[in-house]
Design an enzyme around this catalytic site. Structure first.
Site, mmCIF file in Angstrom:
data_model
loop_
_atom_site.group_PDB
_atom_site.id
_atom_site.type_symbol
_atom_site.label_atom_id
_atom_site.label_comp_id
_atom_site.label_asym_id
_atom_site.label_seq_id
_atom_site.Cartn_x
_atom_site.Cartn_y
_atom_site.Cartn_z
ATOM 1 C CB SER A 144 -0.563 -0.407 1.127
ATOM 2 O OG SER A 144 -1.329 1.070 1.511
ATOM 3 C CE1 TYR A 157 -4.179 -1.909 4.786
ATOM 4 C CE2 TYR A 157 -3.177 0.032 4.138
ATOM 5 C CZ TYR A 157 -4.328 -1.092 3.823
ATOM 6 O OH TYR A 157 -3.914 -1.174 3.037
HETATM 7 N N1 LIG Z 1 -8.835 0.374 -2.060
HETATM 8 C C1 LIG Z 1 -7.073 0.750 -1.679
HETATM 9 O O1 LIG Z 1 -7.227 1.979 -1.548
HETATM 10 C C2 LIG Z 1 -6.145 -0.181 -1.026
HETATM 11 C C3 LIG Z 1 -4.933 0.669 -1.241
HETATM 12 C C4 LIG Z 1 -3.654 0.828 -1.202
HETATM 13 C C5 LIG Z 1 -3.886 -0.721 -1.096
HETATM 14 N N2 LIG Z 1 -5.174 -2.001 -0.629
HETATM 15 C C6 LIG Z 1 -4.531 -3.533 -0.623
HETATM 16 O O2 LIG Z 1 -5.378 -3.866 -1.831
HETATM 17 C C7 LIG Z 1 -5.495 -5.688 -1.382
HETATM 18 C C8 LIG Z 1 -7.321 -5.891 -1.343
HETATM 19 O O3 LIG Z 1 -8.184 -4.574 -0.889
HETATM 20 P P1 LIG Z 1 -9.294 -4.058 -2.046
HETATM 21 O O4 LIG Z 1 -8.832 -2.286 -1.444
HETATM 22 O O5 LIG Z 1 -9.713 -4.916 -3.404
HETATM 23 O O6 LIG Z 1 -10.522 -4.363 -0.913
HETATM 24 P P2 LIG Z 1 -11.731 -4.997 -0.426
HETATM 25 O O7 LIG Z 1 -12.424 -5.193 1.294
HETATM 26 O O8 LIG Z 1 -12.312 -5.639 -1.651
HETATM 27 O O9 LIG Z 1 -11.005 -6.673 -0.898
HETATM 28 C C9 LIG Z 1 -10.276 -7.608 0.683
HETATM 29 C C10 LIG Z 1 -10.418 -8.551 0.581
HETATM 30 O O10 LIG Z 1 -8.984 -9.539 1.465
HETATM 31 C C11 LIG Z 1 -11.050 -10.827 2.423
HETATM 32 N N3 LIG Z 1 -10.414 -10.135 3.643
HETATM 33 C C12 LIG Z 1 -10.274 -10.292 4.939
HETATM 34 N N4 LIG Z 1 -9.637 -11.089 6.093
HETATM 35 C C13 LIG Z 1 -9.422 -12.257 5.701
HETATM 36 C C14 LIG Z 1 -9.683 -13.574 5.772
HETATM 37 N N5 LIG Z 1 -8.918 -13.911 7.241
HETATM 38 N N6 LIG Z 1 -8.955 -14.393 5.536
HETATM 39 C C15 LIG Z 1 -9.008 -14.444 3.585
HETATM 40 N N7 LIG Z 1 -9.725 -13.311 2.685
HETATM 41 C C16 LIG Z 1 -9.730 -12.269 3.533
HETATM 42 C C17 LIG Z 1 -12.000 -9.956 2.199
HETATM 43 O O11 LIG Z 1 -13.008 -10.860 2.507
HETATM 44 C C18 LIG Z 1 -11.432 -8.900 0.840
HETATM 45 O O12 LIG Z 1 -12.441 -9.905 -0.134
HETATM 46 C C19 LIG Z 1 -5.387 -5.304 0.416
HETATM 47 O O13 LIG Z 1 -4.300 -6.011 0.628
HETATM 48 C C20 LIG Z 1 -5.440 -3.508 1.351
HETATM 49 O O14 LIG Z 1 -4.658 -3.449 2.281
HETATM 50 C C21 LIG Z 1 -5.994 -1.324 -0.940
#
Ligand SMILES: NC(=O)c1ccc[n+]([C@@H]2O[C@H](COP(=O)([O-])OP(=O)(O)OC[C@H]3O[C@@H](n4cnc5c(N)ncnc54)[C@H](O)[C@@H]3O)[C@@H](O)[C@H]2O)c1
Length: 254
Positions: A144, A157
């Site tokens: 991230s 985080y």
């Molecule tokens: N959305 C953003 O702006 C952003 C920015 C930086 C990094 N990220 C990173 O991108 C990645 C994906 O996130 P996203 O934005 O698609 O959000 P999202 O919430 O759509 O996806 C995260 C997924 O992780 C799954 N998850 C959570 N806990 C879990 C567990 N214990 N076991 C199995 N699965 C689990 C959730 O069910 C969900 O489907 C993450 O690592 C997040 O930190 C996102």
């Protein structure tokens, strides 16, 4: 952007595949021809992703699992190899965030963040590496913009994402002379379900501090990040090892 090379015959395991970036990554890998094992807590979301993948004419395995448990990390890797006979790419996408004052963060919030964001990618990598070495495969960890900057009210985080960035580099050094590539992609500013965490924040947080980590130029398309993750997982990214590629529309520029 560079595209993933042809991945037909290859097999990828994608965590967080029920929504957002994980779903996008699974679809991008399947578009490149890879068979995919879809792993997430959310079984209904996994089924929706499976429908998208199968519509591309690609086989997939749906594997609901709580990756905060080490045994489950080991089991999903073993089941992927049992189903498809090989593993070429591990994409660690699942993640969680809890916004809170550091003094109010519960142990459950802290432990869950560590387990899902940092320990799971490590335990999945431990289980996957012997298979990835056989195929000259790749690990892609999703970190991230929070790897590189302090984000107020997201201390756990930020700690996990910075940790995952350096875990990536440390493992890349360890496997410098082995046939495996280990990299990270650092997104910021995508509109996904994780943004719903903003709804559950305490109301007394200082919003001006949180503006600091929103993209000034607008949000980042999930598909753009997903295509980057798939590219990094493919042989087309042969020049990348131990690298962390940012895609955040300027969040970390200054
Ligand atoms: N959305 C953003 O702006 C952003 C920015 C930086 C990094 N990220 C990173 O991108 C990645 C994906 O996130 P996203 O934005 O698609 O959000 P999202 O919430 O759509 O996806 C995260 C997924 O992780 C799954 N998850 C959570 N806990 C879990 C567990 N214990 N076991 C199995 N699965 C689990 C959730 O069910 C969900 O489907 C993450 O690592 C997040 O930190 C996102």
């Amino acid at each position: 952007m560079q595209q993933a090379s042809d991945m037909s015959e290859k097999v990828a395991l994608v965590t967080g595949a029920a929504s957002g970036l994980g779903r996008g990554t699974a679809v991008a890998l399947a578009t490149a021809g890879a068979k995919v094992c879809l792993v997430d807590l959310n079984e209904a979301g996994l089924q929706e992703t499976a429908t998208l993948v199968q519509a591309l004419g690609v086989e997939c395995l749906v594997r609901p699992a709580d990756l905060s448990q080490k045994d489950n990390c080991e089991a999903v890797v073993a089941e992927t190899v049992a189903a498809f006979g090989r593993l070429d790419a591990l994409c660690n996408v699942a993640g969680v965030i809890f916004f809170n004052h550091s003094t109010d963060m519960t142990q459950v919030q802290w432990d869950t963040t560590m387990a899902v964001n940092l320990s799971a990618p490590f335990f999945l990598s431990q289980a996957a590496i012997p298979h990835l070495l056989e195929q000259h495969g790749a690990i892609v960890n999703v970190t991230s913009s929070a790897s590189f900057m302090g984000e107020a009210y997201a201390a756990a985080y930020c700690a996990t994402k910075a940790g995952l960035t350096n875990l990536t580099k440390a493992m890349a050094m360890e496997y410098m002379h082995k046939p495996i590539r280990i990299n990270a992609v650092a997104p910021g500013g995508m509109v996904t379900n994780i943004v719903s965490s903003f709804m559950n924040m305490p109301k007394d947080l200082d919003g001006s501090l949180m503006q600091r980590f929103k993209p000034l130029r607008g949000t980042v398309e999930v598909d753009d990040v997903a295509n980057l993750v798939a590219f990094m997982a493919s042989d087309a990214a042969r020049g990348y090892h131990g690298n962390c590629i940012s895609i955040d529309n300027g969040i970390t520029a200054g």
